[in-house]
Design an enzyme around this catalytic site. Structure first.
Site, short mmCIF file in Angstrom:
data_model
loop_
_atom_site.label_atom_id
_atom_site.label_comp_id
_atom_site.label_asym_id
_atom_site.label_seq_id
_atom_site.Cartn_x
_atom_site.Cartn_y
_atom_site.Cartn_z
CB CYS A 1 -1.10 0.17 1.04
SG CYS A 1 -2.37 -1.27 0.99
CG ASP A 2 -1.87 4.82 -0.38
OD1 ASP A 2 -2.33 3.53 -0.57
OD2 ASP A 2 -2.35 5.65 -0.45
CD GLU B 1 -3.61 10.09 0.67
OE1 GLU B 1 -2.94 9.48 -0.04
OE2 GLU B 1 -4.74 9.35 0.99
CB SER C 1 -6.77 10.00 -1.86
OG SER C 1 -6.99 8.55 -2.44
#
Length: 557
Positions: free
Chosen positions: A122-123, A447, A473
């Site tokens: 993930c991010d 975000e 995001s």
């Protein structure tokens, strides 16, 4: 016999105590002469994108053993941006990137591993792993965990962004309570990173484009056995990388970053790449400026229309060939002599791909001659409101909002802005300003998916702009400009905006301006006072003191 880093731990008379401790975890004498491989796994039970990584690590370890290595698995932390979104928890997400990189460095150096296979999804977790790879520069290969399949609601595919936008739609009575519940129950349908081209999947594609994952890894889905096979092959490949002494810095060069950014522009990736790629480059000893993204965006067409800006999901991209298919389209513009973890050049990899896949899918992936947009997905804007730059995902902005002028509605936190949006206090033509959310001001550069999605859900995405020194995001769409630098906490121009000031956006001309006389801004600057810090102790307080500006990748200075 080849000298290995792990010999520092296991070889010689003085290392008898060390060998004894290793035997306590199950090693045998025959394994002491084999390469020791760190299996860096970010598995946890919180993140959908990571819930299956324990299974992938088993495949990786099987591959390592088949090729003659000894795997040692350890874990890093991981934060789900979707779960952390819209509240104080999001302040911890970007700062976790540095903790992840540091923790990998400490484990690898303490144990003197000969190589590592990295398993993130993930991010911020993928960038953290890549930063560690550049810093340590021992043979490494990355197995990203793969996208989630889209959910299916009312005969239509859906994803987590459907939910964030549905919140605004429900508040505005555009959908029923039951419709919202159906989306909640069915949109996120299992393991994997969220199903559109948001930050996690963008960074997986960037990892592959940089040459640090096997071809096809970036879009192979979490539930697909292809991902398991790639994991096993990666476990085997790390032994070849060690044997040939091919380290990350021999793979990732300035040319590799140019290639990756071109792929980023062609797929319309997340604006967060403008934070993460510079941070990764810094760990590789390279300087990657914000202007490089705009330079390459202007000469790289947008070739595939993926969520959130388009109608296609990652599964469509995967079925059309994934990153290799995009690279094949862009081949004439790429520097194909770069090395990859296949131990072959990009040119050799693409030759093999085209031989196997001679018929390219033109419905999903467009051609250079007939692109989705003539320019890449991201634009960098400068002007009197962002003297050091700002970032917008232009591929997700409608044509009629590429140029915009409107009065500022100023909020000093995401929560204040969200309350105004949900309270129906934002009107068509407004320019919402959310400030003191930058790397230092947040701290942590949150975000802003909740406010942008609420604006979209309430039907205002075609008439309201949003500007912040925080970030967005990868799921954000519309005229949403982030990373405004200098940030408000450093008395950037965004700190001086007042309600009613006219803000002018011109994405084609790359301009972001506040229409206020310079003398007036100068007077406001004299009166400005920094707000009290939102944190007083702990990691975020230390982070706030060390972190640099967004235009530098929010790295530690």
């Amino acid at each position: 016999m080849k000298i290995m880093r792990s010999d520092n731990v296991k070889k010689g008379l003085e290392r008898a105590p060390h060998r004894s401790l290793l035997k306590a975890v199950g090693l045998i004498d025959e394994e002491m002469s084999r390469p020791f491989i760190g299996v860096v796994n970010s598995w946890n039970e919180v993140i959908p994108g990571h819930i299956h990584l324990d299974k992938l690590s088993e495949a990786v370890k099987a591959g390592i053993r088949m090729a003659g290595g000894v795997p040692f698995e350890f874990n890093t932390i991981g934060i789900c941006d979707g779960i952390a979104m819209g509240h104080a928890g999001m302040r911890n997400s970007l700062p976790s990137r540095e903790i992840i990189a540091d923790s990998i460095e400490l484990m690898v150096e303490a144990n003197q591993f000969d190589g590592m296979v990295m398993i993130p999804t993930c991010d911020k977790i993928v960038p953290g792993h890549l930063m560690a790879a550049g810093r340590l520069d021992i043979p490494a290969i990355v197995v990203t965990g793969g996208p989630m399949m889209p959910g299916f609601v009312d005969d239509r595919p859906q994803d987590v962004i459907s939910l964030f936008e549905a919140v605004g739609a429900r508040r505005n009575n555009r959908i029923s309570e039951q419709e919202l519940k159906n989306l909640e129950d069915l949109s996120c349908c299992g393991a994997g990173s969220c199903a559109g081209l948001f930050t996690a999947n963008t960074m997986a594609c960037m990892t592959e484009a940089l040459g640090l994952s096997l071809p096809g890894c970036g879009t192979a889905h979490a539930v697909d056995s292809k991902k398991t096979r790639i994991a096993k092959q990666s476990g085997m490949k790390i032994l070849e990388l060690i044997d040939k002494n091919i380290t990350p810095r021999k793979i990732v060069t300035e040319e590799s970053f140019d290639n990756a950014i071109r792929v980023d522009m062609a797929i319309g990736g997340s604006t967060n790449t403008t934070l993460h790629l510079p941070a990764i480059a810094a760990e590789f000893g390279l300087d990657l400026s914000l202007s490089k993204f705009d330079e390459l965006s202007k000469v790289t067409p947008h070739l595939i229309n993926l969520r959130p800006g388009g109608e296609h999901y990652l599964i469509d991209f995967e079925r059309a060939g994934g990153v290799p298919a995009i690279q094949a389209r862009l081949q004439s513009r790429l520097k194909t002599g770069t090395m990859t973890v296949t131990c072959k050049t990009l040119k050799e990899n693409l030759k093999e791909y085209i031989l196997i896949n001679p018929r390219a899918n033109k419905e999903i992936i467009k051609t250079l001659e007939s692109p989705v947009h003539p320019e890449g997905g991201i634009a960098i804007l400068y002007g009197s409101l962002a003297t050091l730059g700002s970032v917008v995902k232009q591929a997700a902005v409608s044509q009629n909002m590429l140029k915009f002028k409107g009065p500022a509605r100023v909020f000093d936190s995401e929560e204040l802005a969200m309350a105004a949006i949900m309270g129906n206090k934002i009107r068509s033509g407004d320019c919402v300003i959310i400030r003191y959310e930058g790397p230092k001001g947040g701290p942590g550069m949150r975000e802003m998916l909740s406010p942008t999605a609420a604006i979209a859900g309430m039907g205002l995405i075609e008439s309201v702009a949003l500007i912040t020194d925080g970030r967005f995001s990868g799921g954000t769409r519309g005229p949403c400009i982030g990373h405004v630098s200098p940030e408000a906490a450093e008395c950037g121009p965004i700190a001086l905006v007042k309600d009613g000031d006219i803000i002018e956006i011109d994405i084609p001309d790359r301009k972001l301006d506040i229409i206020v006389p310079p003398e007036e801004l100068k007077n406001r600057r004299k009166e400005w006072k920094p707000p009290a810090s939102r944190v007083k102790k702990g990691y975020l307080a230390r982070y706030q003191k060390q972190v640099s500006s967004a235009d530098k990748g929010a790295i530690f200075s």
